[in-house]
Design an enzyme around this catalytic site. Structure first.
Site: not given
Length: 308
Positions: A138-140, A142
């Site tokens: 997951l993106d930082r 998210t």
């Protein structure tokens, strides 16, 4: 010559990979020469570098050092130890985390903080070659569900299931505007590496997002998303390019006050594993992360009620 019995973490691995992970200090040329002249033996016979091993087989090598994968990798947690609040599930082979927004999934530098390194600390990882890893990222900024296999066979299995799109991953997003009750977005996306963003481009990678409207106040909406193809920034780009940007997304959406949305309000809500016998007791299991407070606060302030 030293003999070592291969375990489950080496099952299905190429011999050259097993040698590299077991004896990383031995130069590549020395490992390949040992294979070529028959100093590496599997079950007593000469073996090629691309042959795959099975658990229980005996590997003979010309190096006296014990293999890194021969060291115990995970120390069982003491009985009665409480898990931190971000742990959703902790089983024999799998840990499921609810990653908070702001955490990296994996470290961006040696010794850096991340969800993965916190799992290493929690699990008491030794010096062996395999360390628990994230099956997906997951993106930082998210939040939500991340699967972290604790064994190499499960990591490989989940990677294969993800590649074949057999895991169902559901996201929730708070967006500006009111889209139709349900629909699909099929815009192709191309990554601009230097800018770390994607653009709509018919020559780019095909991408498919299915969505469903869960609730709205006429200005802001809560959507459930199925990212069928899982391209980088897919949810953020697809929604923005379709006219319904995620609140707080400063890369793809018009700016809003940080107090209203300090990050893109995107949450990995649920992951469901398939009914695959190879998953054993995990087959068919689903893992759900509660809505984080920043998103729940927007719903409360706006009086948005949602139905599942």
């Amino acid at each position: 010559m030293e003999e070592h019995r291969l375990g489950a973490d080496q099952a299905g691995r190429r011999i050259d990979r097993i040698l590299k992970e077991g004896w990383p200090d031995v130069p590549l040329g020395a490992r390949m020469k040992a294979l070529r002249i028959g100093l590496v033996r599997l079950e007593g016979r000469k073996v090629s570098c691309d042959e795959r091993a099975e658990a229980g087989q005996v590997l003979r090598v010309p190096w006296a050092e014990a293999p890194r994968w021969g060291v115990p990798l995970v120390t069982p947690a003491p009985e009665g130890r409480d898990d931190p609040p971000w742990v959703l599930f902790r089983g024999r082979n799998l840990l499921v985390a609810d990653k908070p927004a702001g955490w990296l999934t994996q470290p961006d530098r040696p010794g850096g903080d991340s969800l993965v390194t916190r799992v290493w600390e929690l699990e008491g990882v030794g010096e062996g070659s395999f360390r628990p890893a994230a099956a997906h990222r997951l993106d930082r900024n998210t939040s939500g569900v991340v699967l972290l296999p604790l064994t190499a066979p499960l990591l490989r299995l989940l990677a294969d299931l993800l590649r074949r799109r057999r895991l169902r991953k559901t996201y929730w997003a708070l967006v500006a505007g009111v889209p139709p009750a349900s629909g699909e977005i099929t815009l192709s996306l191309r990554k601009l590496e230097e800018e770390n963003r994607v653009v709509e481009d018919p020559r780019g990678d095909q991408a498919l997002t299915r969505y469903r409207l869960l609730g709205t106040d006429g200005e802001t909406s809560l959507l459930e998303l199925d990212l069928v193809t899982g391209r980088p920034h897919q949810a953020r780009a697809h929604l923005a390019f379709s006219g319904f940007p995620i609140l707080g997304d400063r890369k793809y959406a018009p700016p809003v006050p940080a107090s209203a949305a300090p990050r893109p309000l995107l949450h990995a809500r649920e992951v469901v594993l398939p009914e695959d016998p190879a998953l054993e007791d995990l087959a068919g299991r689903g893992f759900t992360a509660p809505l984080p407070e920043d998103m729940a606060g927007v719903l409360r302030r706006r009086g948005i009620r949602y139905t599942l």
